[in-house]
Design a protein around this motif. Structure first.
Motif, short mmCIF file in Angstrom:
data_model
loop_
_atom_site.label_atom_id
_atom_site.label_comp_id
_atom_site.label_asym_id
_atom_site.label_seq_id
_atom_site.Cartn_x
_atom_site.Cartn_y
_atom_site.Cartn_z
N ARG A 131 0.81 -1.07 0.00
CA ARG A 131 0.08 0.15 -0.03
C ARG A 131 0.76 1.22 -0.04
N GLU A 132 1.96 1.32 0.94
CA GLU A 132 2.80 2.55 0.95
C GLU A 132 3.74 2.66 -0.34
N ALA A 178 13.71 14.11 -9.64
CA ALA A 178 14.93 13.43 -9.44
C ALA A 178 15.42 13.65 -8.03
N GLN A 179 15.40 14.68 -7.39
CA GLN A 179 15.69 14.72 -6.09
C GLN A 179 14.60 13.98 -5.06
N SER A 180 13.50 14.13 -5.49
CA SER A 180 12.45 13.36 -4.65
C SER A 180 12.97 11.60 -4.82
N LEU A 181 12.96 11.38 -5.85
CA LEU A 181 13.58 9.98 -6.01
C LEU A 181 14.58 9.44 -5.21
N ALA A 203 5.87 14.22 -11.02
CA ALA A 203 6.70 14.24 -12.57
C ALA A 203 5.63 14.97 -13.29
N LYS A 204 4.38 14.73 -13.37
CA LYS A 204 3.28 15.45 -14.18
C LYS A 204 3.30 16.65 -13.87
N ALA A 205 3.29 17.38 -12.83
CA ALA A 205 3.23 18.57 -12.26
C ALA A 205 4.50 19.41 -12.97
N GLU A 206 5.71 18.78 -12.69
CA GLU A 206 7.07 19.34 -13.14
C GLU A 206 7.32 19.44 -14.75
N ARG A 250 2.26 6.51 -6.94
CA ARG A 250 1.34 7.62 -7.47
C ARG A 250 1.78 9.13 -7.10
N LYS A 251 2.39 9.22 -6.01
CA LYS A 251 2.78 10.63 -5.54
C LYS A 251 3.95 11.17 -6.54
N GLU A 252 4.66 10.07 -6.86
CA GLU A 252 6.01 10.53 -7.76
C GLU A 252 5.54 10.81 -9.04
#
Length: 132
Positions: free
Chosen positions: A19-20, A117-120, A32-35, A26-28
């Motif tokens: 689940r996590e 990239a930083q978030s990943l 990515a879509k927003a960026e 999904r959040k990543e």
């Protein structure tokens, strides 16, 4: 959840992990879509600057040619000729500055989705820490 991590069963832990992980992916993807949307907007703005800069540079060339035409065809008045050349040079410089700005905004380094990239990288480090 009030359940202590040590008292949960292995299937419960795997369910939570799945689940996590699903939520994280999904959040990543949303980030990515927003960026990428932001980068498309930046590219559109850069292309607009290039187009406007090109039109202004072209207008500068026209004014320079008009200045030369005035110098030859009309009375050879040096004041008018010099004024037309001065205006032409100023318009041409403005166009070149706008072209340079647009070209800079299209530079590949400005289009990289850095936050994603930083978030990943942070997520990767977090997963490494959690699996130790």
């Amino acid at each position: 959840m009030d359940i202590n991590k040590e008292t949960r069963s292995l299937p419960e832990l795997f369910t939570d992990l799945m689940r996590e992980t699903s939520t994280l992916v999904r959040k990543e993807i949303d980030l990515a879509k927003a960026e990428m949307s932001e980068k498309i907007s930046q590219t559109t703005s850069a292309l607009t600057s290039l187009a406007v800069g090109g039109v202004i540079a072209f207008a500068g060339v026209l004014v320079l040619l008009d200045g030369i035409a005035h110098a030859i065809a009309v009375f050879a008045d040096i004041g008018l000729w010099a004024a037309a050349l001065l205006v032409g040079v100023i318009v041409l410089v403005i166009g070149l500055v706008m072209l340079n700005r647009g070209r800079h905004n299209l530079d590949a380094r400005n289009l990289v989705p850095r936050r994603t990239a930083q978030s990943l990288r942070r997520d990767k480090e977090f997963v490494k820490e959690q699996t130790r």
